[in-house]
Motif scaffolding. Structure first.
Motif, PDB file in Angstrom:
ATOM      1  N   VAL A 115      -7.866   4.661  -6.341  1.00 48.14           N
ATOM      2  CA  VAL A 115      -7.501   4.202  -5.173  1.00 48.14           C
ATOM      3  C   VAL A 115      -8.894   4.503  -4.561  1.00 48.14           C
ATOM      4  O   VAL A 115      -9.627   4.270  -3.364  1.00 48.14           O
ATOM      5  CB  VAL A 115      -6.341   4.797  -4.521  1.00 48.14           C
ATOM      6  CG1 VAL A 115      -6.289   5.269  -2.921  1.00 48.14           C
ATOM      7  CG2 VAL A 115      -4.982   3.679  -4.989  1.00 48.14           C
ATOM      8  N   ARG A 116      -9.198   5.689  -4.754  1.00 46.51           N
ATOM      9  CA  ARG A 116     -10.645   7.099  -4.562  1.00 46.51           C
ATOM     10  C   ARG A 116     -11.646   5.976  -4.271  1.00 46.51           C
ATOM     11  O   ARG A 116     -12.453   5.956  -3.365  1.00 46.51           O
ATOM     12  CB  ARG A 116     -10.383   8.454  -4.662  1.00 46.51           C
ATOM     13  CG  ARG A 116      -9.673   8.983  -4.202  1.00 46.51           C
ATOM     14  CD  ARG A 116      -9.484  10.457  -4.033  1.00 46.51           C
ATOM     15  NE  ARG A 116      -9.465  10.994  -5.669  1.00 46.51           N
ATOM     16  CZ  ARG A 116      -8.829  11.115  -6.379  1.00 46.51           C
ATOM     17  NH1 ARG A 116      -6.952  11.586  -5.714  1.00 46.51           N
ATOM     18  NH2 ARG A 116      -8.338  12.105  -7.495  1.00 46.51           N
TER      19      ARG A 116
ATOM     20  N   TYR B  84      -2.922   6.783   8.464  1.00 47.53           N
ATOM     21  CA  TYR B  84      -2.007   6.682   7.432  1.00 47.53           C
ATOM     22  C   TYR B  84      -1.603   7.952   7.630  1.00 47.53           C
ATOM     23  O   TYR B  84      -0.254   7.458   7.659  1.00 47.53           O
ATOM     24  CB  TYR B  84      -3.075   7.967   6.084  1.00 47.53           C
ATOM     25  CG  TYR B  84      -4.213   7.031   5.559  1.00 47.53           C
ATOM     26  CD1 TYR B  84      -5.364   6.345   5.366  1.00 47.53           C
ATOM     27  CD2 TYR B  84      -2.949   6.603   4.042  1.00 47.53           C
ATOM     28  CE1 TYR B  84      -5.923   5.298   4.578  1.00 47.53           C
ATOM     29  CE2 TYR B  84      -4.676   6.247   3.124  1.00 47.53           C
ATOM     30  CZ  TYR B  84      -6.100   5.676   3.817  1.00 47.53           C
ATOM     31  OH  TYR B  84      -6.589   4.440   2.649  1.00 47.53           O
TER      32      TYR B  84
ATOM     33  N   GLU C 217     -12.964  10.386   9.263  1.00 46.13           N
ATOM     34  CA  GLU C 217     -11.594  11.412   8.940  1.00 46.13           C
ATOM     35  C   GLU C 217     -10.101  11.460   9.908  1.00 46.13           C
ATOM     36  O   GLU C 217      -9.225  11.245  10.024  1.00 46.13           O
ATOM     37  CB  GLU C 217     -11.112  12.498   8.324  1.00 46.13           C
ATOM     38  CG  GLU C 217     -12.072  12.572   6.657  1.00 46.13           C
ATOM     39  CD  GLU C 217     -11.874  13.730   5.950  1.00 46.13           C
ATOM     40  OE1 GLU C 217     -10.771  14.744   6.367  1.00 46.13           O
ATOM     41  OE2 GLU C 217     -12.135  13.617   4.820  1.00 46.13           O
TER      42      GLU C 217
ATOM     43  N   TYR D 108       0.985  -1.159   0.030  1.00 42.05           N
ATOM     44  CA  TYR D 108      -0.128   0.142   0.019  1.00 42.05           C
ATOM     45  C   TYR D 108       0.536   1.908   0.132  1.00 42.05           C
ATOM     46  O   TYR D 108       0.379   2.671  -0.375  1.00 42.05           O
ATOM     47  CB  TYR D 108      -1.015  -0.011   1.112  1.00 42.05           C
ATOM     48  CG  TYR D 108      -2.681   0.955   0.971  1.00 42.05           C
ATOM     49  CD1 TYR D 108      -3.127   0.797  -0.321  1.00 42.05           C
ATOM     50  CD2 TYR D 108      -2.815   2.028   2.395  1.00 42.05           C
ATOM     51  CE1 TYR D 108      -3.677   1.898  -0.420  1.00 42.05           C
ATOM     52  CE2 TYR D 108      -3.566   2.521   2.197  1.00 42.05           C
ATOM     53  CZ  TYR D 108      -3.978   1.897   0.935  1.00 42.05           C
ATOM     54  OH  TYR D 108      -4.531   3.613   0.690  1.00 42.05           O
ATOM     55  N   ALA D 109       2.104   1.248   1.010  1.00 39.81           N
ATOM     56  CA  ALA D 109       2.988   2.329   1.013  1.00 39.81           C
ATOM     57  C   ALA D 109       3.434   2.707  -1.010  1.00 39.81           C
ATOM     58  O   ALA D 109       3.632   4.038  -1.624  1.00 39.81           O
ATOM     59  CB  ALA D 109       3.645   1.914   1.493  1.00 39.81           C
TER      60      ALA D 109
ATOM     61  N   VAL E 114     -11.033   3.639  -1.117  1.00 40.19           N
ATOM     62  CA  VAL E 114     -11.253   4.635   0.108  1.00 40.19           C
ATOM     63  C   VAL E 114     -13.003   5.656  -0.351  1.00 40.19           C
ATOM     64  O   VAL E 114     -13.468   4.838   1.249  1.00 40.19           O
ATOM     65  CB  VAL E 114     -10.325   6.179  -0.088  1.00 40.19           C
ATOM     66  CG1 VAL E 114     -10.434   7.278   1.363  1.00 40.19           C
ATOM     67  CG2 VAL E 114      -8.638   5.715   0.268  1.00 40.19           C
ATOM     68  N   ASP E 115     -13.874   5.642  -0.623  1.00 39.76           N
ATOM     69  CA  ASP E 115     -14.303   6.520  -1.174  1.00 39.76           C
ATOM     70  C   ASP E 115     -15.797   4.891  -0.411  1.00 39.76           C
ATOM     71  O   ASP E 115     -16.643   5.290   0.377  1.00 39.76           O
ATOM     72  CB  ASP E 115     -14.803   6.423  -2.041  1.00 39.76           C
ATOM     73  CG  ASP E 115     -14.786   8.265  -2.837  1.00 39.76           C
ATOM     74  OD1 ASP E 115     -13.368   8.620  -1.576  1.00 39.76           O
ATOM     75  OD2 ASP E 115     -14.188   8.678  -3.873  1.00 39.76           O
TER      76      ASP E 115
ATOM     77  N   VAL F 180     -15.083   4.839   3.099  1.00 35.87           N
ATOM     78  CA  VAL F 180     -15.613   5.894   4.390  1.00 35.87           C
ATOM     79  C   VAL F 180     -16.599   6.050   3.854  1.00 35.87           C
ATOM     80  O   VAL F 180     -17.939   6.232   5.378  1.00 35.87           O
ATOM     81  CB  VAL F 180     -14.789   6.945   3.635  1.00 35.87           C
ATOM     82  CG1 VAL F 180     -15.876   8.208   4.223  1.00 35.87           C
ATOM     83  CG2 VAL F 180     -13.717   7.514   3.598  1.00 35.87           C
TER      84      VAL F 180
ATOM     85  N   LEU G 168       0.917   7.466  -6.478  1.00 35.03           N
ATOM     86  CA  LEU G 168      -0.204   8.425  -6.603  1.00 35.03           C
ATOM     87  C   LEU G 168      -0.355   9.610  -6.833  1.00 35.03           C
ATOM     88  O   LEU G 168      -0.876  10.039  -8.247  1.00 35.03           O
ATOM     89  CB  LEU G 168      -1.844   8.830  -5.311  1.00 35.03           C
ATOM     90  CG  LEU G 168      -1.954   7.048  -4.744  1.00 35.03           C
ATOM     91  CD1 LEU G 168      -2.980   8.073  -4.183  1.00 35.03           C
ATOM     92  CD2 LEU G 168      -2.649   6.723  -6.040  1.00 35.03           C
ATOM     93  N   HIS G 169       1.019  10.314  -6.359  1.00 36.53           N
ATOM     94  CA  HIS G 169       0.905  11.752  -7.478  1.00 36.53           C
ATOM     95  C   HIS G 169       1.935  12.285  -8.537  1.00 36.53           C
ATOM     96  O   HIS G 169       1.640  12.980  -8.481  1.00 36.53           O
ATOM     97  CB  HIS G 169       2.126  12.474  -6.398  1.00 36.53           C
ATOM     98  CG  HIS G 169       3.057  11.851  -6.674  1.00 36.53           C
ATOM     99  ND1 HIS G 169       4.786  13.263  -6.765  1.00 36.53           N
ATOM    100  CD2 HIS G 169       4.396  10.971  -5.970  1.00 36.53           C
ATOM    101  CE1 HIS G 169       5.577  12.346  -6.655  1.00 36.53           C
ATOM    102  NE2 HIS G 169       5.785  10.902  -7.054  1.00 36.53           N
TER     103      HIS G 169
ATOM    104  N   TYR H 144      -9.364   7.237  10.341  1.00 41.06           N
ATOM    105  CA  TYR H 144      -8.646   6.798   9.316  1.00 41.06           C
ATOM    106  C   TYR H 144      -7.372   7.979   9.228  1.00 41.06           C
ATOM    107  O   TYR H 144      -5.768   7.432   8.550  1.00 41.06           O
ATOM    108  CB  TYR H 144      -8.948   6.754   8.262  1.00 41.06           C
ATOM    109  CG  TYR H 144     -10.067   5.798   7.839  1.00 41.06           C
ATOM    110  CD1 TYR H 144      -9.987   4.499   8.765  1.00 41.06           C
ATOM    111  CD2 TYR H 144     -11.073   5.468   6.976  1.00 41.06           C
ATOM    112  CE1 TYR H 144     -11.183   3.699   8.565  1.00 41.06           C
ATOM    113  CE2 TYR H 144     -12.027   4.866   7.201  1.00 41.06           C
ATOM    114  CZ  TYR H 144     -12.338   3.781   7.271  1.00 41.06           C
ATOM    115  OH  TYR H 144     -13.268   2.488   7.280  1.00 41.06           O
ATOM    116  N   GLY H 145      -7.797   8.746   9.866  1.00 40.21           N
ATOM    117  CA  GLY H 145      -6.022  10.068   8.860  1.00 40.21           C
ATOM    118  C   GLY H 145      -4.786   9.912  10.155  1.00 40.21           C
ATOM    119  O   GLY H 145      -4.174   9.596   9.169  1.00 40.21           O
TER     120      GLY H 145
ATOM    121  N   LEU I 227       0.741   4.099  -2.536  1.00 48.56           N
ATOM    122  CA  LEU I 227       0.182   5.125  -2.385  1.00 48.56           C
ATOM    123  C   LEU I 227       1.094   6.058  -3.044  1.00 48.56           C
ATOM    124  O   LEU I 227       1.483   7.514  -2.968  1.00 48.56           O
ATOM    125  CB  LEU I 227       0.497   6.008  -0.841  1.00 48.56           C
ATOM    126  CG  LEU I 227      -0.560   5.153  -0.221  1.00 48.56           C
ATOM    127  CD1 LEU I 227      -0.666   4.998   1.236  1.00 48.56           C
ATOM    128  CD2 LEU I 227      -2.303   6.004  -1.021  1.00 48.56           C
ATOM    129  N   SER I 228       1.938   6.136  -2.911  1.00 42.10           N
ATOM    130  CA  SER I 228       3.906   6.627  -3.486  1.00 42.10           C
ATOM    131  C   SER I 228       3.766   6.529  -4.780  1.00 42.10           C
ATOM    132  O   SER I 228       3.949   7.812  -5.337  1.00 42.10           O
ATOM    133  CB  SER I 228       5.246   5.713  -3.360  1.00 42.10           C
ATOM    134  OG  SER I 228       5.039   4.509  -4.430  1.00 42.10           O
TER     135      SER I 228
END
Lengths: 196, 196
Positions: free
Chosen positions: A122-123, A165, A158, A105-106, A127-128, A131, A112-113, A161-162, A109-110
Protein backbone atom coordinates in the motif's frame (compact mmCIF):
# COMPACT_ATOMS: atom_id res chain seq x y z
CA UNK A 1 13.27 -14.97 -21.33
CA UNK A 2 11.77 -12.93 -24.14
CA UNK A 3 8.06 -12.28 -23.80
CA UNK A 4 6.27 -12.13 -27.13
CA UNK A 5 3.82 -9.30 -27.86
CA UNK A 6 0.91 -11.73 -28.05
CA UNK A 7 1.69 -13.27 -24.65
CA UNK A 8 1.97 -9.77 -23.19
CA UNK A 9 -1.46 -9.02 -24.65
CA UNK A 10 -2.83 -12.21 -23.15
CA UNK A 11 -1.27 -11.33 -19.80
CA UNK A 12 -2.77 -7.85 -19.85
CA UNK A 13 -6.16 -9.36 -20.73
CA UNK A 14 -5.91 -11.77 -17.78
CA UNK A 15 -4.73 -9.00 -15.46
CA UNK A 16 -7.74 -6.88 -16.34
CA UNK A 17 -10.14 -9.81 -15.96
CA UNK A 18 -8.69 -10.60 -12.53
CA UNK A 19 -8.90 -7.00 -11.28
CA UNK A 20 -12.44 -6.61 -12.58
CA UNK A 21 -13.49 -9.93 -10.99
CA UNK A 22 -12.01 -8.88 -7.63
CA UNK A 23 -14.02 -5.64 -7.64
CA UNK A 24 -17.23 -7.34 -8.77
CA UNK A 25 -16.92 -9.91 -5.99
CA UNK A 26 -16.25 -7.11 -3.52
CA UNK A 27 -19.52 -5.47 -4.60
CA UNK A 28 -21.47 -8.70 -4.36
CA UNK A 29 -20.04 -10.20 -1.15
CA UNK A 30 -18.15 -7.51 0.70
CA UNK A 31 -14.38 -7.45 1.10
CA UNK A 32 -14.27 -10.03 3.89
CA UNK A 33 -15.84 -12.78 1.81
CA UNK A 34 -13.76 -12.33 -1.35
CA UNK A 35 -11.29 -15.20 -1.86
CA UNK A 36 -8.49 -15.79 -4.37
CA UNK A 37 -10.37 -18.95 -5.40
CA UNK A 38 -13.50 -16.99 -6.27
CA UNK A 39 -11.51 -14.34 -8.13
CA UNK A 40 -9.80 -17.06 -10.20
CA UNK A 41 -13.09 -18.78 -11.01
CA UNK A 42 -14.79 -15.52 -11.98
CA UNK A 43 -11.85 -14.36 -14.12
CA UNK A 44 -11.44 -17.74 -15.82
CA UNK A 45 -7.84 -18.22 -14.69
CA UNK A 46 -6.14 -20.61 -12.30
CA UNK A 47 -5.35 -19.72 -8.69
CA UNK A 48 -1.71 -20.31 -9.66
CA UNK A 49 -1.90 -17.50 -12.20
CA UNK A 50 -3.11 -15.12 -9.53
CA UNK A 51 -0.48 -16.18 -7.02
CA UNK A 52 2.22 -15.75 -9.68
CA UNK A 53 1.41 -12.05 -9.80
CA UNK A 54 0.00 -11.20 -6.37
CA UNK A 55 0.66 -12.57 -2.87
CA UNK A 56 -2.92 -12.19 -1.58
CA UNK A 57 -6.44 -11.11 -2.40
CA UNK A 58 -5.65 -7.83 -0.66
CA UNK A 59 -2.84 -7.24 -3.16
CA UNK A 60 -5.19 -7.93 -6.10
CA UNK A 61 -7.78 -5.51 -4.74
CA UNK A 62 -5.07 -2.94 -4.01
CA UNK A 63 -4.02 -2.95 -7.66
CA UNK A 64 -7.65 -2.72 -8.81
CA UNK A 65 -8.34 0.15 -6.41
CA UNK A 66 -5.11 1.96 -7.29
CA UNK A 67 -5.91 1.81 -11.03
CA UNK A 68 -9.27 3.47 -10.41
CA UNK A 69 -7.93 6.02 -7.92
CA UNK A 70 -5.04 7.08 -10.13
CA UNK A 71 -7.41 7.55 -13.09
CA UNK A 72 -9.78 9.63 -10.94
CA UNK A 73 -7.11 11.88 -9.42
CA UNK A 74 -4.71 13.08 -12.11
CA UNK A 75 -2.29 15.86 -11.19
CA UNK A 76 -3.15 18.45 -13.81
CA UNK A 77 -1.52 21.85 -13.96
CA UNK A 78 -3.98 24.48 -15.12
CA UNK A 79 -1.80 27.16 -13.56
CA UNK A 80 -4.24 27.50 -10.62
CA UNK A 81 -2.99 25.42 -7.69
CA UNK A 82 -6.20 25.93 -5.71
CA UNK A 83 -8.44 24.65 -8.49
CA UNK A 84 -6.11 21.75 -9.25
CA UNK A 85 -5.94 20.61 -5.62
CA UNK A 86 -9.72 20.90 -5.26
CA UNK A 87 -10.21 18.70 -8.34
CA UNK A 88 -7.60 16.22 -7.09
CA UNK A 89 -8.99 15.86 -3.55
CA UNK A 90 -12.60 15.82 -4.78
CA UNK A 91 -11.66 12.98 -7.16
CA UNK A 92 -10.26 10.92 -4.29
CA UNK A 93 -13.29 11.62 -2.11
CA UNK A 94 -15.61 10.60 -4.95
CA UNK A 95 -13.85 7.26 -5.43
CA UNK A 96 -13.95 6.53 -1.69
CA UNK A 97 -17.63 7.43 -1.46
CA UNK A 98 -18.89 4.65 -3.75
CA UNK A 99 -18.87 0.85 -3.64
CA UNK A 100 -16.94 -1.19 -4.38
CA UNK A 101 -13.99 1.24 -4.20
CA UNK A 102 -14.55 2.80 -0.76
CA UNK A 103 -15.35 -0.50 0.97
CA UNK A 104 -12.51 -2.23 -0.94
CA UNK A 105 -9.97 0.29 0.33
CA UNK A 106 -11.43 0.07 3.85
CA UNK A 107 -10.99 -3.70 3.62
CA UNK A 108 -7.40 -3.34 2.40
CA UNK A 109 -6.55 -0.86 5.18
CA UNK A 110 -8.13 -3.20 7.73
CA UNK A 111 -5.57 -5.90 6.86
CA UNK A 112 -2.48 -3.70 7.13
CA UNK A 113 -2.11 -4.08 10.87
CA UNK A 114 -1.57 -7.85 10.55
CA UNK A 115 -0.18 -8.17 7.00
CA UNK A 116 3.20 -6.44 6.66
CA UNK A 117 3.55 -7.41 2.99
CA UNK A 118 0.27 -5.74 2.12
CA UNK A 119 1.13 -2.74 4.31
CA UNK A 120 4.38 -2.29 2.39
CA UNK A 121 2.56 -2.68 -0.93
CA UNK A 122 0.00 0.00 0.00
CA UNK A 123 2.76 2.42 0.92
CA UNK A 124 5.16 1.60 -1.94
CA UNK A 125 2.70 1.04 -4.77
CA UNK A 126 -0.01 3.53 -3.89
CA UNK A 127 0.62 6.08 -1.15
CA UNK A 128 4.27 7.04 -1.57
CA UNK A 129 4.09 7.59 -5.37
CA UNK A 130 0.89 9.65 -4.93
CA UNK A 131 2.51 11.75 -2.21
CA UNK A 132 5.57 12.28 -4.39
CA UNK A 133 3.38 13.41 -7.29
CA UNK A 134 1.40 15.71 -5.01
CA UNK A 135 4.60 17.27 -3.68
CA UNK A 136 5.72 17.64 -7.31
CA UNK A 137 2.52 19.48 -8.19
CA UNK A 138 2.99 21.81 -5.20
CA UNK A 139 6.61 22.37 -6.26
CA UNK A 140 5.35 23.39 -9.70
CA UNK A 141 3.10 25.96 -8.02
CA UNK A 142 6.12 27.11 -6.05
CA UNK A 143 8.07 27.62 -9.29
CA UNK A 144 5.15 29.72 -10.57
CA UNK A 145 5.22 31.89 -7.42
CA UNK A 146 1.87 30.58 -6.10
CA UNK A 147 3.48 29.07 -2.99
CA UNK A 148 6.44 30.68 -1.18
CA UNK A 149 9.88 29.04 -1.28
CA UNK A 150 10.67 27.04 1.83
CA UNK A 151 7.06 25.93 2.37
CA UNK A 152 6.70 22.51 4.02
CA UNK A 153 5.19 20.64 1.06
CA UNK A 154 5.18 17.08 2.49
CA UNK A 155 3.32 18.38 5.55
CA UNK A 156 0.82 20.12 3.26
CA UNK A 157 0.12 16.82 1.49
CA UNK A 158 -0.55 15.09 4.82
CA UNK A 159 -2.90 17.92 5.76
CA UNK A 160 -4.81 17.36 2.50
CA UNK A 161 -4.93 13.55 2.57
CA UNK A 162 -5.15 13.14 6.38
CA UNK A 163 -8.72 14.41 6.79
CA UNK A 164 -9.85 12.23 3.86
CA UNK A 165 -8.39 9.10 5.47
CA UNK A 166 -9.76 10.20 8.87
CA UNK A 167 -13.35 10.27 7.64
CA UNK A 168 -12.91 7.13 5.56
CA UNK A 169 -11.53 4.89 8.31
CA UNK A 170 -14.03 6.19 10.87
CA UNK A 171 -16.95 5.65 8.50
CA UNK A 172 -17.94 9.32 8.72
CA UNK A 173 -19.71 10.94 5.73
CA UNK A 174 -17.14 11.94 3.10
CA UNK A 175 -16.34 15.61 2.51
CA UNK A 176 -18.78 17.54 0.32
CA UNK A 177 -17.53 19.94 -2.35
CA UNK A 178 -17.66 22.92 -0.02
CA UNK A 179 -15.62 21.15 2.67
CA UNK A 180 -13.02 20.06 0.11
CA UNK A 181 -12.74 23.68 -1.06
CA UNK A 182 -12.41 24.91 2.54
CA UNK A 183 -9.74 22.28 3.25
CA UNK A 184 -7.69 23.30 0.20
CA UNK A 185 -8.03 26.99 1.09
CA UNK A 186 -6.88 26.32 4.63
CA UNK A 187 -3.88 24.26 3.52
CA UNK A 188 -2.81 26.94 1.01
CA UNK A 189 -3.23 29.61 3.68
CA UNK A 190 -1.12 27.48 6.06
CA UNK A 191 1.61 27.56 3.37
CA UNK A 192 1.23 31.36 3.13
CA UNK A 193 0.18 31.11 -0.52
CA UNK A 194 -0.52 34.66 -1.75
CA UNK A 195 -4.24 35.38 -2.08
CA UNK A 196 -5.38 32.74 0.43
CA UNK B 1 -33.22 -1.22 41.31
CA UNK B 2 -30.92 0.45 43.81
CA UNK B 3 -27.26 -0.43 43.39
CA UNK B 4 -25.40 -0.51 46.70
CA UNK B 5 -22.04 1.27 47.07
CA UNK B 6 -20.26 -2.02 47.64
CA UNK B 7 -21.67 -3.61 44.48
CA UNK B 8 -20.65 -0.49 42.50
CA UNK B 9 -17.15 -0.91 43.94
CA UNK B 10 -17.13 -4.56 42.95
CA UNK B 11 -18.34 -3.63 39.44
CA UNK B 12 -15.64 -1.02 39.04
CA UNK B 13 -13.03 -3.54 40.19
CA UNK B 14 -14.28 -6.07 37.61
CA UNK B 15 -14.40 -3.41 34.90
CA UNK B 16 -10.78 -2.46 35.54
CA UNK B 17 -9.68 -6.11 35.65
CA UNK B 18 -11.42 -6.77 32.31
CA UNK B 19 -9.91 -3.72 30.58
CA UNK B 20 -6.45 -4.52 31.92
CA UNK B 21 -6.78 -8.19 30.83
CA UNK B 22 -7.84 -7.15 27.31
CA UNK B 23 -4.77 -4.92 26.91
CA UNK B 24 -2.40 -7.51 28.37
CA UNK B 25 -3.73 -10.15 25.97
CA UNK B 26 -3.36 -7.69 23.10
CA UNK B 27 0.30 -7.24 24.02
CA UNK B 28 0.89 -10.98 24.31
CA UNK B 29 -1.08 -12.27 21.30
CA UNK B 30 -1.86 -9.35 19.04
CA UNK B 31 -5.37 -7.96 18.54
CA UNK B 32 -6.50 -10.67 16.13
CA UNK B 33 -6.03 -13.49 18.63
CA UNK B 34 -7.69 -11.85 21.63
CA UNK B 35 -11.04 -13.46 22.49
CA UNK B 36 -13.78 -12.61 24.98
CA UNK B 37 -13.21 -16.05 26.49
CA UNK B 38 -9.54 -15.32 27.16
CA UNK B 39 -10.33 -11.88 28.58
CA UNK B 40 -12.87 -13.44 30.95
CA UNK B 41 -10.45 -16.13 32.09
CA UNK B 42 -7.64 -13.63 32.64
CA UNK B 43 -9.86 -11.18 34.51
CA UNK B 44 -11.45 -13.89 36.66
CA UNK B 45 -14.99 -13.13 35.53
CA UNK B 46 -17.54 -15.02 33.45
CA UNK B 47 -18.05 -14.41 29.73
CA UNK B 48 -21.61 -13.46 30.70
CA UNK B 49 -20.30 -10.59 32.80
CA UNK B 50 -18.36 -9.24 29.83
CA UNK B 51 -21.27 -9.58 27.44
CA UNK B 52 -23.53 -7.82 29.94
CA UNK B 53 -21.40 -4.69 29.56
CA UNK B 54 -19.88 -4.94 26.07
CA UNK B 55 -21.10 -6.46 22.78
CA UNK B 56 -17.67 -7.63 21.53
CA UNK B 57 -13.97 -7.83 22.29
CA UNK B 58 -13.52 -4.76 20.09
CA UNK B 59 -15.84 -2.82 22.39
CA UNK B 60 -13.86 -3.91 25.46
CA UNK B 61 -10.58 -2.86 23.85
CA UNK B 62 -12.14 0.40 22.70
CA UNK B 63 -13.02 1.30 26.28
CA UNK B 64 -9.55 0.30 27.48
CA UNK B 65 -7.90 2.35 24.71
CA UNK B 66 -10.19 5.33 25.25
CA UNK B 67 -9.41 5.44 29.00
CA UNK B 68 -5.69 5.61 28.24
CA UNK B 69 -6.04 8.11 25.39
CA UNK B 70 -8.28 10.46 27.35
CA UNK B 71 -5.82 10.42 30.28
CA UNK B 72 -2.91 11.16 27.92
CA UNK B 73 -4.57 14.00 26.03
CA UNK B 74 -6.27 16.38 28.46
CA UNK B 75 -7.50 19.70 27.09
CA UNK B 76 -5.67 22.11 29.35
CA UNK B 77 -5.91 25.86 28.99
CA UNK B 78 -2.60 27.50 29.85
CA UNK B 79 -3.67 30.56 27.87
CA UNK B 80 -1.37 29.55 24.98
CA UNK B 81 -3.40 27.69 22.34
CA UNK B 82 -0.28 26.67 20.37
CA UNK B 83 1.41 25.08 23.38
CA UNK B 84 -1.82 23.39 24.48
CA UNK B 85 -2.50 21.89 21.02
CA UNK B 86 1.09 20.68 20.73
CA UNK B 87 0.80 18.93 24.11
CA UNK B 88 -2.57 17.45 23.13
CA UNK B 89 -1.52 16.10 19.73
CA UNK B 90 1.86 14.90 21.04
CA UNK B 91 0.00 12.98 23.76
CA UNK B 92 -2.16 11.20 21.18
CA UNK B 93 0.86 10.41 19.01
CA UNK B 94 2.71 9.02 22.03
CA UNK B 95 -0.16 6.68 22.94
CA UNK B 96 -0.45 5.44 19.34
CA UNK B 97 3.29 4.84 19.07
CA UNK B 98 3.49 2.15 21.76
CA UNK B 99 2.04 -1.34 22.18
CA UNK B 100 -0.49 -2.37 23.13
CA UNK B 101 -2.31 0.93 22.55
CA UNK B 102 -1.30 1.66 18.93
CA UNK B 103 -1.86 -1.91 17.72
CA UNK B 104 -5.07 -2.17 19.77
CA UNK B 105 -6.52 0.92 18.09
CA UNK B 106 -5.36 -0.30 14.68
CA UNK B 107 -7.16 -3.57 15.40
CA UNK B 108 -10.32 -1.75 16.47
CA UNK B 109 -10.27 0.45 13.35
CA UNK B 110 -9.76 -2.63 11.20
CA UNK B 111 -13.10 -4.01 12.37
CA UNK B 112 -15.15 -0.89 11.72
CA UNK B 113 -15.75 -1.66 8.06
CA UNK B 114 -17.66 -4.84 8.89
CA UNK B 115 -18.95 -4.10 12.41
CA UNK B 116 -21.42 -1.21 12.42
CA UNK B 117 -22.01 -1.44 16.17
CA UNK B 118 -18.32 -1.03 16.88
CA UNK B 119 -18.07 1.74 14.27
CA UNK B 120 -20.85 3.63 16.02
CA UNK B 121 -19.22 3.06 19.43
CA UNK B 122 -15.87 4.44 18.18
CA UNK B 123 -17.56 7.56 16.87
CA UNK B 124 -20.00 8.10 19.74
CA UNK B 125 -17.84 7.04 22.70
CA UNK B 126 -14.42 8.21 21.54
CA UNK B 127 -14.14 10.40 18.45
CA UNK B 128 -17.16 12.71 18.65
CA UNK B 129 -16.67 13.67 22.32
CA UNK B 130 -12.96 14.31 21.68
CA UNK B 131 -13.75 16.44 18.64
CA UNK B 132 -16.31 18.38 20.67
CA UNK B 133 -13.79 19.00 23.43
CA UNK B 134 -11.16 20.06 20.90
CA UNK B 135 -13.58 22.49 19.28
CA UNK B 136 -14.38 23.76 22.80
CA UNK B 137 -10.69 24.39 23.52
CA UNK B 138 -10.35 26.28 20.21
CA UNK B 139 -13.46 28.28 21.08
CA UNK B 140 -11.82 29.22 24.38
CA UNK B 141 -8.83 30.52 22.41
CA UNK B 142 -11.25 32.44 20.24
CA UNK B 143 -12.76 34.06 23.33
CA UNK B 144 -9.25 35.09 24.37
CA UNK B 145 -8.59 36.66 20.96
CA UNK B 146 -6.02 34.03 19.93
CA UNK B 147 -8.15 32.81 17.00
CA UNK B 148 -10.32 35.15 14.90
CA UNK B 149 -14.13 34.94 15.14
CA UNK B 150 -15.70 32.96 12.31
CA UNK B 151 -12.79 30.51 12.01
CA UNK B 152 -13.79 27.00 10.87
CA UNK B 153 -13.01 25.16 14.11
CA UNK B 154 -14.36 21.68 13.19
CA UNK B 155 -12.23 21.74 10.03
CA UNK B 156 -9.20 22.72 12.12
CA UNK B 157 -9.75 19.70 14.36
CA UNK B 158 -9.85 17.38 11.32
CA UNK B 159 -6.64 18.98 10.05
CA UNK B 160 -4.99 18.19 13.40
CA UNK B 161 -6.31 14.66 13.87
CA UNK B 162 -6.36 13.65 10.18
CA UNK B 163 -2.60 13.44 9.69
CA UNK B 164 -2.27 11.43 12.92
CA UNK B 165 -4.84 8.87 11.71
CA UNK B 166 -3.26 8.89 8.23
CA UNK B 167 0.14 7.79 9.54
CA UNK B 168 -1.39 5.38 12.04
CA UNK B 169 -3.58 3.43 9.61
CA UNK B 170 -0.85 3.34 6.94
CA UNK B 171 1.73 2.08 9.45
CA UNK B 172 4.00 5.06 8.75
CA UNK B 173 6.32 6.30 11.51
CA UNK B 174 4.39 8.54 13.90
CA UNK B 175 5.04 12.29 13.97
CA UNK B 176 8.09 13.44 15.94
CA UNK B 177 7.90 16.48 18.20
CA UNK B 178 9.07 18.85 15.49
CA UNK B 179 6.44 17.61 13.03
CA UNK B 180 3.68 17.95 15.63
CA UNK B 181 4.82 21.53 16.27
CA UNK B 182 4.87 22.27 12.52
CA UNK B 183 1.39 20.77 12.12
CA UNK B 184 -0.06 22.88 14.94
CA UNK B 185 1.64 26.02 13.55
CA UNK B 186 0.20 25.33 10.10
CA UNK B 187 -3.31 24.74 11.41
CA UNK B 188 -3.24 27.93 13.49
CA UNK B 189 -1.92 29.85 10.49
CA UNK B 190 -4.73 28.37 8.38
CA UNK B 191 -7.16 29.84 10.96
CA UNK B 192 -5.36 33.22 10.69
CA UNK B 193 -4.39 33.09 14.36
CA UNK B 194 -2.37 36.26 15.11
CA UNK B 195 1.36 35.56 15.44
CA UNK B 196 1.34 32.36 13.33
Amino acid sequence: MITSPSSLRRSERSRRAILRASLDLCTERGYGRVTVEAIAARAGVSKKTIYRWWPSKGAVLLEAFADVLVDATPFVDTGDIGADLRAHVAGAVRVLSVPPFGPAYAGILSELHHDDTLARAVREQLVDPRVEEAVGRLRGAQDQGQIPPGANLPLAVEMLYGPVYYRHVLGKPVQDEETVAALVDHVLRALRAPGY
